[in-house]
Structures are given as structure tokens and as C-alpha cells.
Scaffold this motif. Structure first.
Motif, PDB file in Angstrom:
ATOM      1  N   ALA A  39      49.948  46.058  34.531  1.00 51.04           N
ATOM      2  CA  ALA A  39      49.380  47.402  35.357  1.00 51.04           C
ATOM      3  C   ALA A  39      50.545  47.509  36.642  1.00 51.04           C
ATOM      4  CB  ALA A  39      48.152  46.958  35.845  1.00 51.04           C
ATOM      5  N   ALA A  40      51.021  46.325  37.183  1.00 54.03           N
ATOM      6  CA  ALA A  40      51.816  46.410  38.404  1.00 54.03           C
ATOM      7  C   ALA A  40      52.997  47.063  37.877  1.00 54.03           C
ATOM      8  CB  ALA A  40      52.104  45.033  39.093  1.00 54.03           C
ATOM      9  N   ALA A  41      53.586  46.836  36.717  1.00 49.99           N
ATOM     10  CA  ALA A  41      54.960  47.499  36.180  1.00 49.99           C
ATOM     11  C   ALA A  41      54.692  48.823  36.045  1.00 49.99           C
ATOM     12  CB  ALA A  41      55.300  46.441  34.919  1.00 49.99           C
ATOM     13  N   GLY A  42      53.682  49.192  35.615  1.00 48.87           N
ATOM     14  CA  GLY A  42      53.251  50.612  35.620  1.00 48.87           C
ATOM     15  C   GLY A  42      53.219  51.678  36.902  1.00 48.87           C
ATOM     16  N   GLY A  43      53.292  50.575  37.997  1.00 48.66           N
ATOM     17  CA  GLY A  43      52.843  51.363  39.454  1.00 48.66           C
ATOM     18  C   GLY A  43      51.568  51.103  39.793  1.00 48.66           C
ATOM     19  N   VAL A  44      50.713  50.536  39.454  1.00 42.95           N
ATOM     20  CA  VAL A  44      49.263  50.289  39.837  1.00 42.95           C
ATOM     21  C   VAL A  44      49.469  48.972  40.925  1.00 42.95           C
ATOM     22  CG1 VAL A  44      46.859  49.869  39.133  1.00 42.95           C
ATOM     23  CG2 VAL A  44      48.356  50.908  37.620  1.00 42.95           C
ATOM     24  N   ASN A  45      48.663  49.392  41.959  1.00 41.48           N
ATOM     25  CA  ASN A  45      48.806  48.268  43.066  1.00 41.48           C
ATOM     26  C   ASN A  45      47.416  47.475  42.978  1.00 41.48           C
ATOM     27  OD1 ASN A  45      48.139  47.091  45.447  1.00 41.48           O
ATOM     28  ND2 ASN A  45      49.281  48.591  46.789  1.00 41.48           N
ATOM     29  N   ALA A  46      47.619  46.241  42.328  1.00 43.45           N
ATOM     30  CA  ALA A  46      46.433  45.337  41.916  1.00 43.45           C
ATOM     31  C   ALA A  46      45.850  45.010  43.141  1.00 43.45           C
ATOM     32  CB  ALA A  46      47.267  44.083  41.387  1.00 43.45           C
ATOM     33  N   LYS A  47      46.246  45.018  44.441  1.00 43.69           N
ATOM     34  CA  LYS A  47      45.321  44.237  45.575  1.00 43.69           C
ATOM     35  C   LYS A  47      44.593  45.635  45.832  1.00 43.69           C
ATOM     36  CE  LYS A  47      48.390  40.901  47.747  1.00 43.69           C
ATOM     37  NZ  LYS A  47      49.000  40.607  48.943  1.00 43.69           N
ATOM     38  N   ARG A  48      45.106  46.802  45.879  1.00 45.53           N
ATOM     39  CA  ARG A  48      44.153  47.965  46.192  1.00 45.53           C
ATOM     40  C   ARG A  48      43.108  48.190  45.175  1.00 45.53           C
ATOM     41  NH1 ARG A  48      44.690  53.134  43.938  1.00 45.53           N
ATOM     42  NH2 ARG A  48      43.674  54.956  45.062  1.00 45.53           N
ATOM     43  N   MET A  49      43.103  48.046  44.007  1.00 47.37           N
ATOM     44  CA  MET A  49      42.337  47.975  42.955  1.00 47.37           C
ATOM     45  C   MET A  49      41.298  46.916  42.883  1.00 47.37           C
ATOM     46  SD  MET A  49      43.222  50.791  41.240  1.00 47.37           S
ATOM     47  CE  MET A  49      41.965  50.395  39.819  1.00 47.37           C
ATOM     48  N   THR A  50      41.740  46.042  43.512  1.00 42.47           N
ATOM     49  CA  THR A  50      40.806  44.782  43.731  1.00 42.47           C
ATOM     50  C   THR A  50      40.058  45.224  44.721  1.00 42.47           C
ATOM     51  OG1 THR A  50      42.285  42.894  42.912  1.00 42.47           O
ATOM     52  CG2 THR A  50      40.336  42.169  44.279  1.00 42.47           C
ATOM     53  N   LEU A  51      40.457  45.490  45.877  1.00 41.46           N
ATOM     54  CA  LEU A  51      39.603  46.032  47.042  1.00 41.46           C
ATOM     55  C   LEU A  51      38.512  47.264  46.744  1.00 41.46           C
ATOM     56  CD1 LEU A  51      38.970  45.437  49.891  1.00 41.46           C
ATOM     57  CD2 LEU A  51      40.944  47.362  50.415  1.00 41.46           C
ATOM     58  N   ILE A  52      39.143  47.995  46.093  1.00 46.52           N
ATOM     59  CA  ILE A  52      37.996  49.183  45.514  1.00 46.52           C
ATOM     60  C   ILE A  52      37.046  48.860  44.669  1.00 46.52           C
ATOM     61  CG2 ILE A  52      38.168  51.486  44.594  1.00 46.52           C
ATOM     62  CD1 ILE A  52      40.928  51.999  45.589  1.00 46.52           C
ATOM     63  N   ALA A  53      37.434  47.998  43.629  1.00 52.12           N
ATOM     64  CA  ALA A  53      36.461  47.576  42.568  1.00 52.12           C
ATOM     65  C   ALA A  53      35.352  46.536  43.537  1.00 52.12           C
ATOM     66  CB  ALA A  53      37.104  46.688  41.498  1.00 52.12           C
ATOM     67  N   MET A  54      35.705  45.936  44.224  1.00 48.09           N
ATOM     68  CA  MET A  54      34.723  45.020  45.059  1.00 48.09           C
ATOM     69  C   MET A  54      33.862  46.040  45.920  1.00 48.09           C
ATOM     70  SD  MET A  54      34.348  41.452  44.385  1.00 48.09           S
ATOM     71  CE  MET A  54      33.806  41.328  45.817  1.00 48.09           C
ATOM     72  N   LEU A  55      34.493  47.018  46.420  1.00 46.38           N
ATOM     73  CA  LEU A  55      33.515  47.802  47.273  1.00 46.38           C
ATOM     74  C   LEU A  55      32.555  48.805  46.587  1.00 46.38           C
ATOM     75  CD1 LEU A  55      36.071  48.954  49.967  1.00 46.38           C
ATOM     76  CD2 LEU A  55      34.401  47.241  50.304  1.00 46.38           C
ATOM     77  N   LEU A  56      33.213  49.244  45.327  1.00 42.54           N
ATOM     78  CA  LEU A  56      32.251  49.850  44.476  1.00 42.54           C
ATOM     79  C   LEU A  56      30.977  49.031  43.905  1.00 42.54           C
ATOM     80  CD1 LEU A  56      34.869  52.067  42.371  1.00 42.54           C
ATOM     81  CD2 LEU A  56      33.119  53.019  43.925  1.00 42.54           C
ATOM     82  N   SER A  57      31.546  47.899  43.483  1.00 40.48           N
ATOM     83  CA  SER A  57      30.453  46.932  42.947  1.00 40.48           C
ATOM     84  C   SER A  57      29.276  46.652  43.819  1.00 40.48           C
ATOM     85  CB  SER A  57      31.213  45.704  42.471  1.00 40.48           C
ATOM     86  OG  SER A  57      30.064  44.690  41.859  1.00 40.48           O
ATOM     87  N   GLY A  58      29.821  46.384  45.278  1.00 40.48           N
ATOM     88  CA  GLY A  58      29.020  46.247  46.328  1.00 40.48           C
ATOM     89  C   GLY A  58      28.120  47.555  46.660  1.00 40.48           C
ATOM     90  N   GLY A  59      28.715  48.813  46.461  1.00 44.09           N
ATOM     91  CA  GLY A  59      27.862  49.944  46.616  1.00 44.09           C
ATOM     92  C   GLY A  59      26.872  50.241  45.841  1.00 44.09           C
ATOM     93  N   VAL A  60      27.200  49.836  44.198  1.00 48.01           N
ATOM     94  CA  VAL A  60      26.115  50.070  43.318  1.00 48.01           C
ATOM     95  C   VAL A  60      25.145  49.095  43.318  1.00 48.01           C
ATOM     96  CG1 VAL A  60      25.732  50.054  40.900  1.00 48.01           C
ATOM     97  CG2 VAL A  60      27.920  51.322  41.758  1.00 48.01           C
ATOM     98  N   ALA A  61      25.582  47.824  43.893  1.00 46.40           N
ATOM     99  CA  ALA A  61      24.490  46.739  44.258  1.00 46.40           C
ATOM    100  C   ALA A  61      23.467  47.113  45.441  1.00 46.40           C
ATOM    101  CB  ALA A  61      25.248  45.717  44.684  1.00 46.40           C
TER     102      ALA A  61
END
Length: 362
Positions: free
Chosen positions: A225-247
Motif C-alpha cells: 500500500a505504501a508503494a502505491g502512495g498510501v500513507n499507512a500512519k494516516r490510515m491507522t489513525l483514521i481507522a482507529m478514530l472511525l472504530s471509536g466513533g462507531v463504538a
């Protein structure tokens, strides 16, 4: 490509395996397994059990979705338990203090719950991204801390109200509640329809948006994913925030549809149940819904076993067996599917003309 066997067979095998284990336990104890299972199924037709099961499944469904968002990124957000409890107490305090018009009042409470859940998930998210701290460790500690936060906020010296022998928050006005749907002698949580919309939004995000594609790609291989231009740290942060929001929504069906306040004795453990439900549903919204219904059915029908002199704990054994076997079943079916695919590729290569094979080798 994932076959239908990889999606459908594992949960079915897990359920069959758990039934087999429980049947053996029942036979050893001298009980009739068929009678016990028949009693559990028959309980659905009695009183309000069916509606109560759907209401409980609504809570489990939201919990499963919250966990599944983290799973998509290979994040084990075990902190859903603490996130939903923190969101529930904050939303209950705000909802009880406000006096707003209908609909607006409800929306404010829901938004506060989502924000509070995301806020409680932000700390482990930042620690994960900035310091590499395992989200398992940080969220477990935050689960323990939330008990103290709830006890502090619900104290009469803060925002609590002593009702009989129970401490609870100020009751939310009717304008902030979500009306239920009367069915027979029971009432279906109106929040069940909101939970359905959350599931649809989750499916749309994963399958119809660029963000969903990047989320799944990062979970499959962070390096690729990083090789394709995806920021792994950004995705981790957003995924955790989304998970907490649904929680943050997990306690809302009961808070806005039945209790209208959060008490010191309010039910706990929904976050941990969500882990099992997400595993059983393979992170798919439809599968999670079925897993939530199954889990709720086992919880609600377990009490009926005492009518036939069978310990109700047999349902807990069944749930535990499902959790243990579902992971094994997924691995077994996946390996069988992979072996079948390799055999097909081998047969295809064997059937190619020799000149083509030699040319390919050259």
C-alpha cells in the motif's frame, strides 16, 4: 479471489463444531441434546423473547462493526469496551442536561457519543502512530481506566443522581429519545434502523470509495500500500478514530430507547462480544448481522434450559466453542481452497503444449 467456500463454510463449520462439543457435554451430563436445543429454539416464540433478541442483536451489531473497522487494518481494537462506556456516560450527561426540540436533541446526543468514542480511541491511535505502542496494550489499560471515569462522573457530587440504591445520570427528556416500534407486547428499538444505516454506510465505504480500497489494501499489505502512495500512519489513525466513533453508538439503542439514563449498574461487556461477532461475520456487514443475531439468540434463550434441568451455561460453552473454532475453520477452508487452486493451475500448465512451456522457460 475469495471463493464462496471461504466466506460461507467457516462460520457454518464453527457452529456445527460447537453444537457437537455441547452435545457431547450434554450427553455426559445425562441430558438430551435434542430436547435442550429444541427448548432454546422454542423460547423464541414465547413472550417478548424474539424482539428482545433483535434488540440485543442491534447492540452486538454496532459493537461488531466497530471491531471490524479495526480488523480491516489489522488493528486489534480491544478498547471498544472502554470507548463505548466513555461515550455512553458523556452522551448521557450531555443529553440529560440539554433541553432541545425533538430530532435536534437526539442528533446532538448521537453526535456527542460518536465524538466521545473517537476521542477515547484517539490516545491509543496516536501512541500507535507516533511511538509504535501496541494498540492491544494501550486499549486494555484504557478499558480499566474508564471504570474509574464512569464512577467519578456518576457520583452525586458531579453529574450523578441517586435513585433508590442506584446511581445514574439525569434522565433524558422525551425530545432526545428514539421512539420504538410496538410489536405485539414488545417494543423494537427504533435505533435498530439507525444501526442498519450504519451497516450500509460501512459497506459503501469499503466497496465504493477510494478510502475503503486504501483501508483494505493497507490491511492486506502495508508495504504494498505504501508503494502505491498510501500513507499507512494516516490510515491507522483514521481507522482507529472511525472504530471509536462507531463504538460510541453501541450503548445508544438502550440509552435512547429504553433506559434514558446511564447507571452505575448498566450492562458491560458489549465491546468484548463485538470481537467474537466480527470474527464470526468475517468483517462483512451481512455476516456481522447474522453473528449478532446468533449471539443474542444464545444469550436470550439460555435461561430456558433450566426448564429441562440443563445448566444455562451450556450456551456460554457454545459461544466459546464458536469463537475458538471459527478461526481454525477459516484457516482450514482457506488452505483447502488454496490447494484446490494450485491443483487447477498445475493441471492447466500440464495441459499446455511443450513448445509453449519451453518458450516460457526460456
Amino acid at each position: 479471489m475469495t471463493s464462496w467456500r471461504t466466506k460461507v463454510l467457516p462460520p457454518l463449520l464453527a457452529i456445527v463444531f460447537s453444537l457437537l462439543i455441547c452435545s457431547i457435554a450434554l450427553v455426559i451430563s445425562g441430558a438430551d441434546p435434542l430436547r435442550a436445543y429444541g427448548t432454546m429454539v422454542g423460547e423464541l416464540g414465547k413472550g417478548t423473547t424474539a424482539i428482545d433478541t433483535v434488540n440485543l442483536a442491534t447492540v452486538y451489531y454496532l459493537s461488531g462493526l466497530a471491531v471490524a473497522i479495526g480488523f480491516q487494518m489489522n488493528l486489534f481494537n480491544i478498547g471498544v469496551e472502554g470507548q463505548y462506556r466513555f461515550a455512553a456516560i458523556v452522551a448521557a450527561i450531555v443529553g440529560g442536561a440539554l433541553h432541545l426540540p425533538p430530532v435536534l436533541h437526539t442528533l446532538v446526543i448521537i453526535l456527542v457519543a460518536v465524538f466521545a468514542g473517537a476521542l477515547y480511541a484517539a490516545l491509543p491511535a496516536v501512541l500507535k502512530v507516533q511511538r509504535g505502542v501496541s494498540e492491544v496494550i494501550s486499549t486494555i489499560m484504557l478499558n480499566a481506566i474508564v471504570a474509574g471515569i464512569v464512577a467519578f462522573l456518576i457520583n452525586p457530587a458531579q453529574f450523578g443522581v441517586l435513585t433508590g440504591n442506584n446511581l445514574r445520570t439525569q434522565q433524558i427528556d422525551p425530545s432526545g429519545r428514539v421512539p420504538g416500534v410496538p410489536i405485539g407486547g414488545a417494543t423494537l428499538f427504533g435505533f435498530a434502523f439507525i444501526a442498519l444505516l450504519v451497516g450500509v454506510a460501512y459497506w459503501f465505504m469499503l466497496n465504493r470509495t477510494r478510502f475503503g480500497f486504501e483501508l483494505k489494501a493497507s490491511g492486506e499489505s502495508a508495504t504494498a500500500a505504501a508503494a502505491g502512495g498510501v500513507n499507512a500512519k494516516r490510515m491507522t489513525l483514521i481507522a482507529m478514530l472511525l472504530s471509536g466513533g462507531v463504538a460510541g453508538l453501541i450503548a445508544m439503542p438502550e440509552l435512547l430507547g429504553r433506559d434514558f439514563s446511564y447507571a452505575i449498574t448498566s450492562t458491560q461487556g458489549y465491546g468484548f462480544t463485538g470481537i467474537a461477532v466480527a470474527l464470526l461475520g468475517r468483517n462483512h456487514p451481512g455476516g456481522i448481522a447474522l453473528g449478532a443475531l446468533l449471539w443474542a439468540f444464545l444469550d436470550r434463550s439460555a435461561v430456558s434450559l433450566e426448564q429441562v434441568n440443563v445448566p444455562k451455561e451450556i450456551a456460554t460453552i457454545m459461544q466459546g466453542a464458536i469463537v475458538l473454532s471459527v478461526v481454525v475453520a477459516y484457516e482450514v477452508v482457506w488452505r483447502a481452497d488454496l490447494a484446490a487452486m494450485q491443483r487447477r493451475v498445475g493441471r492447466a500448465l500440464t495441459g499446455r503444449p511443450a513448445s509453449v512451456q519451453e518458450g516460457g522457460a526460456v
